[in-house]
Write a protein that holds these residues in place. Structure first.
Motif, PDB file in Angstrom:
ATOM      1  N   ALA A  90     -22.227 -98.076 -62.433  1.00  0.00           N
ATOM      2  CA  ALA A  90     -23.045 -98.673 -63.491  1.00  0.00           C
ATOM      3  C   ALA A  90     -24.509 -98.756 -63.068  1.00  0.00           C
ATOM      4  CB  ALA A  90     -22.509-100.058 -63.836  1.00  0.00           C
ATOM      5  N   ILE A  91     -24.749 -99.201 -61.848  1.00  0.00           N
ATOM      6  CA  ILE A  91     -26.126 -99.320 -61.353  1.00  0.00           C
ATOM      7  C   ILE A  91     -26.774 -97.938 -61.261  1.00  0.00           C
ATOM      8  CG2 ILE A  91     -27.546-100.021 -59.388  1.00  0.00           C
ATOM      9  CD1 ILE A  91     -25.386-102.140 -58.783  1.00  0.00           C
ATOM     10  N   HIS A  92     -26.003 -96.961 -60.823  1.00  0.00           N
ATOM     11  CA  HIS A  92     -26.518 -95.591 -60.734  1.00  0.00           C
ATOM     12  C   HIS A  92     -26.882 -95.065 -62.119  1.00  0.00           C
ATOM     13  CE1 HIS A  92     -26.484 -91.198 -60.159  1.00  0.00           C
ATOM     14  NE2 HIS A  92     -26.802 -91.457 -58.900  1.00  0.00           N
ATOM     15  N   GLN A  93     -26.055 -95.333 -63.101  1.00  0.00           N
ATOM     16  CA  GLN A  93     -26.324 -94.850 -64.454  1.00  0.00           C
ATOM     17  C   GLN A  93     -27.587 -95.480 -65.021  1.00  0.00           C
ATOM     18  OE1 GLN A  93     -22.908 -94.726 -67.057  1.00  0.00           O
ATOM     19  NE2 GLN A  93     -24.177 -94.819 -68.889  1.00  0.00           N
ATOM     20  N   ILE A  94     -27.831 -96.740 -64.717  1.00  0.00           N
ATOM     21  CA  ILE A  94     -29.052 -97.399 -65.190  1.00  0.00           C
ATOM     22  C   ILE A  94     -30.282 -96.753 -64.577  1.00  0.00           C
ATOM     23  CG2 ILE A  94     -30.355 -99.566 -65.136  1.00  0.00           C
ATOM     24  CD1 ILE A  94     -27.587-100.984 -65.197  1.00  0.00           C
ATOM     25  N   GLY A  95     -30.192 -96.369 -63.299  1.00  0.00           N
ATOM     26  CA  GLY A  95     -31.319 -95.694 -62.666  1.00  0.00           C
ATOM     27  C   GLY A  95     -31.847 -96.352 -61.412  1.00  0.00           C
ATOM     28  N   TYR A  96     -31.142 -97.328 -60.890  1.00  0.00           N
ATOM     29  CA  TYR A  96     -31.573 -97.970 -59.637  1.00  0.00           C
ATOM     30  C   TYR A  96     -30.941 -97.218 -58.471  1.00  0.00           C
ATOM     31  CZ  TYR A  96     -33.698-101.832 -62.176  1.00  0.00           C
ATOM     32  OH  TYR A  96     -34.508-102.585 -62.991  1.00  0.00           O
ATOM     33  N   THR A  97     -31.622 -96.148 -58.051  1.00  0.00           N
ATOM     34  CA  THR A  97     -31.102 -95.262 -57.010  1.00  0.00           C
ATOM     35  C   THR A  97     -32.033 -95.136 -55.807  1.00  0.00           C
ATOM     36  OG1 THR A  97     -32.082 -93.362 -58.162  1.00  0.00           O
ATOM     37  CG2 THR A  97     -29.792 -93.913 -58.696  1.00  0.00           C
ATOM     38  N   ASP A  98     -33.164 -95.826 -55.828  1.00  0.00           N
ATOM     39  CA  ASP A  98     -34.146 -95.736 -54.743  1.00  0.00           C
ATOM     40  C   ASP A  98     -33.649 -96.525 -53.537  1.00  0.00           C
ATOM     41  OD1 ASP A  98     -36.306 -95.672 -53.055  1.00  0.00           O
ATOM     42  OD2 ASP A  98     -37.685 -96.720 -54.401  1.00  0.00           O
ATOM     43  N   SER A  99     -33.313 -95.826 -52.472  1.00  0.00           N
ATOM     44  CA  SER A  99     -32.783 -96.493 -51.277  1.00  0.00           C
ATOM     45  C   SER A  99     -33.812 -97.394 -50.604  1.00  0.00           C
ATOM     46  CB  SER A  99     -32.281 -95.448 -50.277  1.00  0.00           C
ATOM     47  OG  SER A  99     -33.342 -94.588 -49.865  1.00  0.00           O
ATOM     48  N   GLY A 100     -35.080 -97.223 -50.959  1.00  0.00           N
ATOM     49  CA  GLY A 100     -36.116 -98.066 -50.380  1.00  0.00           C
ATOM     50  C   GLY A 100     -36.223 -99.427 -51.041  1.00  0.00           C
ATOM     51  N   ALA A 101     -35.548 -99.604 -52.191  1.00  0.00           N
ATOM     52  CA  ALA A 101     -35.574-100.885 -52.895  1.00  0.00           C
ATOM     53  C   ALA A 101     -34.380-101.725 -52.464  1.00  0.00           C
ATOM     54  CB  ALA A 101     -35.549-100.665 -54.401  1.00  0.00           C
ATOM     55  N   ALA A 102     -34.538-103.034 -52.520  1.00  0.00           N
ATOM     56  CA  ALA A 102     -33.442-103.927 -52.117  1.00  0.00           C
ATOM     57  C   ALA A 102     -32.215-103.704 -52.986  1.00  0.00           C
ATOM     58  CB  ALA A 102     -33.901-105.382 -52.207  1.00  0.00           C
ATOM     59  N   PHE A 103     -32.424-103.510 -54.284  1.00  0.00           N
ATOM     60  CA  PHE A 103     -31.315-103.318 -55.224  1.00  0.00           C
ATOM     61  C   PHE A 103     -31.178-101.840 -55.525  1.00  0.00           C
ATOM     62  CE2 PHE A 103     -29.373-103.198 -59.474  1.00  0.00           C
ATOM     63  CZ  PHE A 103     -28.287-104.050 -59.294  1.00  0.00           C
ATOM     64  N   ASN A 104     -30.138-101.211 -55.003  1.00  0.00           N
ATOM     65  CA  ASN A 104     -29.877 -99.813 -55.317  1.00  0.00           C
ATOM     66  C   ASN A 104     -28.373 -99.565 -55.294  1.00  0.00           C
ATOM     67  OD1 ASN A 104     -29.077 -98.225 -52.626  1.00  0.00           O
ATOM     68  ND2 ASN A 104     -30.624 -99.761 -52.081  1.00  0.00           N
ATOM     69  N   ALA A 105     -27.948 -98.542 -56.012  1.00  0.00           N
ATOM     70  CA  ALA A 105     -26.526 -98.327 -56.261  1.00  0.00           C
ATOM     71  C   ALA A 105     -25.713 -98.186 -54.982  1.00  0.00           C
ATOM     72  CB  ALA A 105     -26.341 -97.094 -57.143  1.00  0.00           C
ATOM     73  N   ASP A 106     -26.260 -97.508 -54.000  1.00  0.00           N
ATOM     74  CA  ASP A 106     -25.495 -97.263 -52.773  1.00  0.00           C
ATOM     75  C   ASP A 106     -25.576 -98.417 -51.782  1.00  0.00           C
ATOM     76  OD1 ASP A 106     -24.702 -94.740 -53.663  1.00  0.00           O
ATOM     77  OD2 ASP A 106     -26.535 -93.806 -52.909  1.00  0.00           O
ATOM     78  N   GLY A 107     -26.629 -99.230 -51.901  1.00  0.00           N
ATOM     79  CA  GLY A 107     -26.863-100.231 -50.862  1.00  0.00           C
ATOM     80  C   GLY A 107     -26.392-101.633 -51.169  1.00  0.00           C
ATOM     81  N   VAL A 108     -26.025-101.927 -52.406  1.00  0.00           N
ATOM     82  CA  VAL A 108     -25.660-103.306 -52.733  1.00  0.00           C
ATOM     83  C   VAL A 108     -24.309-103.669 -52.123  1.00  0.00           C
ATOM     84  CG1 VAL A 108     -26.954-103.330 -54.903  1.00  0.00           C
ATOM     85  CG2 VAL A 108     -24.534-102.644 -54.916  1.00  0.00           C
ATOM     86  N   LYS A 109     -24.133-104.956 -51.857  1.00  0.00           N
ATOM     87  CA  LYS A 109     -22.813-105.464 -51.482  1.00  0.00           C
ATOM     88  C   LYS A 109     -22.261-106.242 -52.670  1.00  0.00           C
ATOM     89  CE  LYS A 109     -24.711-109.483 -48.953  1.00  0.00           C
ATOM     90  NZ  LYS A 109     -26.105-109.066 -48.778  1.00  0.00           N
ATOM     91  N   VAL A 110     -20.944-106.158 -52.856  1.00  0.00           N
ATOM     92  CA  VAL A 110     -20.283-106.733 -54.024  1.00  0.00           C
ATOM     93  C   VAL A 110     -19.365-107.870 -53.581  1.00  0.00           C
ATOM     94  CG1 VAL A 110     -18.828-106.281 -56.026  1.00  0.00           C
ATOM     95  CG2 VAL A 110     -20.368-104.490 -55.179  1.00  0.00           C
ATOM     96  N   LEU A 111     -19.633-109.070 -54.088  1.00  0.00           N
ATOM     97  CA  LEU A 111     -18.803-110.232 -53.805  1.00  0.00           C
ATOM     98  C   LEU A 111     -17.940-110.523 -55.030  1.00  0.00           C
ATOM     99  CD1 LEU A 111     -21.439-112.609 -52.138  1.00  0.00           C
ATOM    100  CD2 LEU A 111     -19.966-110.898 -51.044  1.00  0.00           C
ATOM    101  N   LYS A 112     -16.647-110.727 -54.833  1.00  0.00           N
ATOM    102  CA  LYS A 112     -15.715-110.898 -55.954  1.00  0.00           C
ATOM    103  C   LYS A 112     -15.114-112.300 -55.939  1.00  0.00           C
ATOM    104  CE  LYS A 112     -14.449-107.016 -54.366  1.00  0.00           C
ATOM    105  NZ  LYS A 112     -13.728-105.823 -53.912  1.00  0.00           N
TER     106      LYS A 112
END
Length: 386
Positions: A90-112
């Motif tokens: 979902a995050i990738h589809q929105i467009g947050y893919t810049d690894s240099g930003a704190a929030f990016n599709a590959d770098g986030v951690k998910v708490l459930k």
């Protein structure tokens, strides 16, 4: 002298005296706005469960901040969903893919923080355990639906145009024609009404996230010279006051900068403040939750009233008790544009029980990701807009 309407739950412009002249403003936010990121993740999780089990009970809330996504709520389903994968896609589809930003599709951690739906709720909602052997409402509450003849899609003009602006920003970003555009953005559109009819767009506010290598003046030229004329169409005029990125810079945006939470854009999701709102949000909720399904159905019935020529503007309110199928009350207001009693009698022809709504609108299908952004109403392809 123009009258400023007092807040997002104000009465419809159509309810004001016919001789009044006033300006009405509505806001839209882009899919990259932190709250909308959360809404999109929640609806993506909902759809993933419905794809596997249409009877899933999903109430998913999301919080995003910097490099963390928190999932909370209650889910009961025969499906098995990889939450991490759905969140990142979902995050990738929105467009947050810049690894240099704190929030990016590959770098986030998910708490459930997810449990099963309470059995106390299920016993009132499920047909097998309901005392009357029919599907009861998933919660108590009041829902509103609205339609008017201001636009072909039967939506108020200010929110219709505000959504066109934010969607236009997203389309231009994805096209690559404006590589400095980033996902987070907002818009506001102010419309002058005379004798309860929109006559002119007076002010347009656009705040868009951008790369650090673009000057504010160039962004303003793009909004005034390209985006505005293109998406406002016949409502564009040279007298419109355009306000673009009023703080001067908007480089850091999205959840990297601001905390996002589901359900905080309920006015942008509906009618831009031109109709009342019951307070319930939509995203992350399966259709047993009447906050969502009944609001969709109220909009559906309101559209039929307009199409029948019974009014030029109509607002419907319905109220439910948890576990009970039949609504507690149904009210119709036409704001002097038609006979409210005649419109109410027409509305009573429709079955407002949750199971009937779900069947009529086909709400057990995984259709909800497409509703998240740019308003849940006034867009083609949705069953309640047919």
């Amino acid at each position: 002298m123009a009258t400023v309407l007092p807040g997002p739950t104000a009465v419809s412009p159509s309810s004001l005296p016919k001789s009044s002249t006033y300006t009405f403003t509505s806001e839209s936010v882009s899919e990259g706005h932190p709250d909308k990121v959360c809404d999109f993740i929640a609806d993506s999780i909902l759809d993933s469960y419905l794809e596997q089990d249409p009877t899933s009970r999903v109430a998913c809330e999301v919080l995003c901040k910097e490099d963390t996504v928190v999932l909370g709520g209650e889910i009961s389903s025969r499906g098995h969903v990889d939450h991490d994968a759905v969140v990142r896609e979902a995050i990738h589809q929105i467009g947050y893919t810049d690894s240099g930003a704190a929030f990016n599709a590959d770098g986030v951690k998910v708490l459930k923080l997810i449990s099963r739906q309470s059995s106390d709720i299920a016993q009132g909602v499920d047909v097998d355990t309901n005392a009357n052997h029919e599907q009861g409402a998933g919660d108590q509450g009041i829902m509103f639906g609205y339609a008017c003849s201001e636009t072909p899609g039967l939506m108020p003009l200010p929110i219709f145009l505000a959504h066109r602006l934010t969607r236009g920003l997203a389309d231009d970003r994805r096209s690559g024609n404006y590589p400095w555009l980033r996902p987070d953005a907002k818009s506001q559109v102010s419309v002058l009404y005379e004798h309860n009819k929109p006559t002119a767009v007076t002010d347009v506010l656009v705040s868009t996230q951008h790369s650090a290598d673009i000057e504010r003046a160039e962004i303003a030229d793009y909004v005034r010279g390209d985006l505005g004329p293109r998406v406002l169409g016949e409502w564009f005029q040279s007298k419109i006051q355009f306000i673009v990125n009023p703080t001067g810079s908007f480089v850091l945006g999205g959840p990297s900068a601001d905390c996002g939470v589901t359900g905080r854009k309920i006015i942008a999701d509906t009618y831009g403040g031109a109709a009342r709102h019951g307070g319930g949000a939509f995203s992350g909720k399966d259709p047993s939750k009447v906050d969502r399904s009944a609001a969709y159905f109220c909009r559906y019935v309101a559209r039929q009233i307009i199409k029948q020529g019974l009014a030029a503007a109509v607002e419907i309110q319905v109220a439910y008790a948890i576990g009970i199928a039949k609504p507690i009350s149904l009210k119709v207001e036409t704001f002097g544009t038609g006979d409210s009693r005649e419109a109410l009698e027409f509305a009573y022809r429709f079955d407002f029980r949750p199971s009937a709504i779900i069947e009529r609108l086909g709400l057990l299908a995984p259709i909800y990701r497409q509703t998240t952004n740019y308003g849940h109403f006034g867009r083609p392809g949705l069953s309640w807009e047919s």
